[in-house]
Design an enzyme around this catalytic site. Structure first.
Site, short mmCIF file in Angstrom:
data_model
loop_
_atom_site.label_atom_id
_atom_site.label_comp_id
_atom_site.label_asym_id
_atom_site.label_seq_id
_atom_site.Cartn_x
_atom_site.Cartn_y
_atom_site.Cartn_z
N HIS A 120 -6.69 0.82 -6.94
CA HIS A 120 -6.94 -0.15 -5.66
C HIS A 120 -7.61 -1.75 -6.03
CE1 HIS A 120 -8.06 -1.16 -1.70
NE2 HIS A 120 -8.36 -0.47 -1.30
N ARG A 149 0.65 -0.90 0.06
CA ARG A 149 -0.15 0.02 -0.38
C ARG A 149 0.68 1.05 0.43
NH1 ARG A 149 -5.14 2.04 3.68
NH2 ARG A 149 -5.62 -0.24 1.87
N ASP A 198 -17.16 7.28 -2.09
CA ASP A 198 -15.88 7.04 -1.14
C ASP A 198 -15.64 7.99 -1.10
OD1 ASP A 198 -13.86 5.92 0.21
OD2 ASP A 198 -12.24 5.76 -1.88
N CYS A 249 -16.37 1.52 0.31
CA CYS A 249 -15.36 0.53 0.76
C CYS A 249 -15.22 0.68 2.07
CB CYS A 249 -14.80 1.43 -0.61
SG CYS A 249 -13.58 2.38 -0.57
N ARG A 285 -13.62 -8.88 1.16
CA ARG A 285 -12.28 -8.16 0.27
C ARG A 285 -11.34 -10.40 1.36
NH1 ARG A 285 -9.91 -3.01 1.17
NH2 ARG A 285 -8.02 -4.22 0.65
N GLN A 302 -10.05 -3.95 -4.29
CA GLN A 302 -11.20 -3.30 -3.52
C GLN A 302 -12.44 -4.11 -4.81
OE1 GLN A 302 -13.12 -2.02 -0.44
NE2 GLN A 302 -14.27 -2.77 -1.32
N1 CP Z 1 -11.35 -0.25 2.38
C1 CP Z 1 -10.44 -0.71 2.16
O1 CP Z 1 -8.93 -0.58 2.08
O2 CP Z 1 -9.87 -0.13 3.57
P1 CP Z 1 -9.09 0.18 4.70
O3 CP Z 1 -8.46 1.07 4.32
O4 CP Z 1 -8.72 -0.23 6.21
O5 CP Z 1 -7.68 -0.67 4.40
N1 NVA Z 2 -9.46 6.73 -1.68
C1 NVA Z 2 -9.72 6.19 -0.04
C2 NVA Z 2 -10.03 5.11 -0.19
C3 NVA Z 2 -9.31 3.59 1.36
C4 NVA Z 2 -9.42 2.33 1.05
C5 NVA Z 2 -8.65 6.90 -0.09
O1 NVA Z 2 -7.12 6.63 -0.98
O2 NVA Z 2 -7.67 7.18 1.09
#
Ligand code: CP
Ligand code: NVA
Length: 294
Positions: free
Chosen positions: A126, A99, A217, A254, A282, A129
């Site tokens: 992502h 990440r 989101d 999400c 997930r 997701q």
């Molecule tokens: N939706 C998602 O990726 O959640 P987290 O940021 O908690 O991993």
């Molecule tokens: N768009 C959000 C998604 C979090 C799961 C972010 O990148 O923070």
């Protein structure tokens, strides 16, 4: 050749269908310990609840093991090149999930790694997701045929990947963002390459008019905290609330959600909210992905 999963279109349409079918199978009947003795390294530059726990639990359930490494646990953000990290990790583990702030970091790691690199969220994508989202929609409606999804909100990483995923399985997608907050052109082109072009509008009501599902989101993604005031002003009128959500439509988010910003507590807590299924899925979708890439 090593297979990576940096975005949804790293899987062909048939492969995506196979992963979804395997995810359904794991969810219904459990999973054999087919990754016994295997290890997933999880590199996190940003916080996470769902991604970390679903990958770690998934590896345990598949008989393997996951190692969490936060931003201060590796040399990655402290001077060791991505290329060296990718090569070294490949000598120990069987998969790497990252990440990251900068998607190119994953692209570079994938160039050097000899084990699958999986995108657990970057600034522009992502895809894990999206796998869970497709599984959730498939469960609700049994098929993707004749379904319309509306996205209302920011044209962000979650949407970029979802647009490609939706097109791949034949969902109609209409996207309402404020002007200047559209999804990336690259993602739109890659969605079109998969067969369907998302429709773009700046009018949330127009977007949701025929929707079976409305997805939103956060307006301020991780790493965009400096843009918060500007974005809150730009997204006025884009909240997913009882007024906007058509009576017959389901709601997706999400998570994590900011109640009172992009979605109301009423919608998120209603029995039309699919967020909890998305979160659970997930786990099943990523287990299927790991088993597929193994
Ligand atoms: N939706 C998602 O990726 O959640 P987290 O940021 O908690 O991993
Ligand atoms: N768009 C959000 C998604 C979090 C799961 C972010 O990148 O923070």
């Amino acid at each position: 050749m090593t297979r990576h999963f940096l975005d949804v279109d790293d899987l062909s349409p048939d492969e995506l269908a196979e992963v979804l079918a395997l995810a359904e199978e794991f969810k219904s009947n459990g999973s054999p310990p087919e990754l016994a003795g295997q290890t997933l390294a999880m590199l996190f530059e940003k916080p996470s609840t769902r991604t970390r726990l679903s990958f770690e639990t998934g590896m345990t359930q598949l008989g393997g093991h996951a190692v969490f490494m936060g931003p201060d646990d590796t040399h990655l953000d402290h001077g060791e090149p991505v290329s060296d990290t990718g090569r070294v990790l490949s000598r120990y583990v069987d998969f790497v999930m990252g990440r990251v702030f900068d998607h190119d970091c994953l692209v570079e790691m994938a160039e050097y790694a000899t084990v699958p690199i999986i995108n657990g969220l970057s600034d522009i994508a992502h895809p894990c997701q999206s796998l869970a989202d497709l599984l959730t929609i498939q469960e609700q409606f049994d098929s993707f045929e004749d379904l319309s999804v509306a996205w209302v909100g920011d044209g962000n990483n979650v949407l970029n990947s979802f647009a490609i995923a939706a097109s791949t399985v034949g969902l109609d997608l209409t996207i309402a963002t404020p002007e200047g907050y559209e999804p990336s052109n690259d993602a739109l082109l890659r969605a079109s390459d998969r067969g369907r072009s998302p429709v773009l509008t700046n009018d949330p009501e127009e977007a949701v008019a025929d929707a079976d599902v409305v997805y939103t989101d956060v307006w301020v993604s991780m790493g965009q905290e400096d843009e918060r005031e500007e974005k809150l002003a730009a997204f006025d009128g884009f909240q997913l609330n009882d007024e906007l959500l058509p009576d017959s439509a389901l709601a997706m988010h999400c998570l994590p959600a900011h109640r009172g910003e992009e979605i109301t507590g009423d919608v998120l807590e209603s029995d039309r909210s699919l967020s909890w299924d998305q979160a659970e899925n997930r786990l099943h979708a990523q287990k299927a992905l790991l088993a597929y890439l193994a």
